[in-house]
Design an enzyme around this catalytic site. Sequence first.
Site, PDB file in Angstrom:
ATOM      1  N   ASP A  32      -8.911 -17.403 -25.911  1.00  0.00           N
ATOM      2  CA  ASP A  32      -7.978 -17.370 -24.790  1.00  0.00           C
ATOM      3  C   ASP A  32      -7.381 -15.967 -24.686  1.00  0.00           C
ATOM      4  OD1 ASP A  32      -5.470 -17.687 -23.235  1.00  0.00           O
ATOM      5  OD2 ASP A  32      -5.926 -19.820 -23.360  1.00  0.00           O
ATOM      6  N   ASN A  88      -4.818 -30.471 -20.152  1.00  0.00           N
ATOM      7  CA  ASN A  88      -3.885 -30.742 -19.064  1.00  0.00           C
ATOM      8  C   ASN A  88      -4.624 -31.177 -17.806  1.00  0.00           C
ATOM      9  OD1 ASN A  88      -1.776 -29.726 -20.740  1.00  0.00           O
ATOM     10  ND2 ASN A  88      -2.293 -27.656 -20.120  1.00  0.00           N
ATOM     11  N   GLN A  95      -1.709 -27.862 -15.752  1.00  0.00           N
ATOM     12  CA  GLN A  95      -3.033 -27.296 -15.480  1.00  0.00           C
ATOM     13  C   GLN A  95      -2.881 -26.143 -14.491  1.00  0.00           C
ATOM     14  OE1 GLN A  95      -5.938 -30.079 -13.915  1.00  0.00           O
ATOM     15  NE2 GLN A  95      -7.625 -28.662 -14.251  1.00  0.00           N
ATOM     16  N   HIS A 101     -10.951 -28.029 -19.023  1.00  0.00           N
ATOM     17  CA  HIS A 101     -11.061 -27.241 -20.247  1.00  0.00           C
ATOM     18  C   HIS A 101     -10.128 -27.813 -21.305  1.00  0.00           C
ATOM     19  CE1 HIS A 101      -7.822 -25.358 -17.904  1.00  0.00           C
ATOM     20  NE2 HIS A 101      -7.329 -24.892 -19.034  1.00  0.00           N
ATOM     21  N   HIS A 103      -7.864 -26.761 -24.746  1.00  0.00           N
ATOM     22  CA  HIS A 103      -7.269 -25.721 -25.584  1.00  0.00           C
ATOM     23  C   HIS A 103      -7.340 -26.164 -27.045  1.00  0.00           C
ATOM     24  CE1 HIS A 103      -5.071 -23.507 -22.344  1.00  0.00           C
ATOM     25  NE2 HIS A 103      -5.195 -24.681 -21.738  1.00  0.00           N
TER      26      HIS A 103
END
Length: 138
Positions: A32, A88, A95, A101, A103
């Site tokens: 990230d 999310n 989101q 996706h 995390h």
Amino acid sequence: MREDDCIFCKIANGEISSETIYEDDTFRVIMDLGPATKGHALILPKQHYRDLCELDGDTASKVLPLAAKIGAAMKTSLGCAGFNVVQNNGKEAGQTVFHFHVHLIPRYEGGPVMVSWVSGKESPEDLAKTGAAIRSAL
């Protein structure tokens, strides 16, 4: 299928460079760019899905085993005490990129509290009413 204007589609399919830590036919896992902690990674499917509700069953069945594999590698390589798996759905849930996706956030002893809530209280009657509403929509 991919979305032409989706940044995560472009990253997942190698059109935009990223620090990739894992890749297979279905997913690319990247570091990230705005990490919550050292080692924060994102699991991106190569196919576009807006959120969890659009995710197909085959892809969904592969996400948690991959999260476990990457999380175990984080614990070994980074020495983190654990990790959060965060996903999310929708703007109100946090989101910000509308490409499904996950995390993976390494957690270190003495690190900041990041995922928490204050437990509420519901009566058995309210729980039954809410449960019935959800069941009726299944």
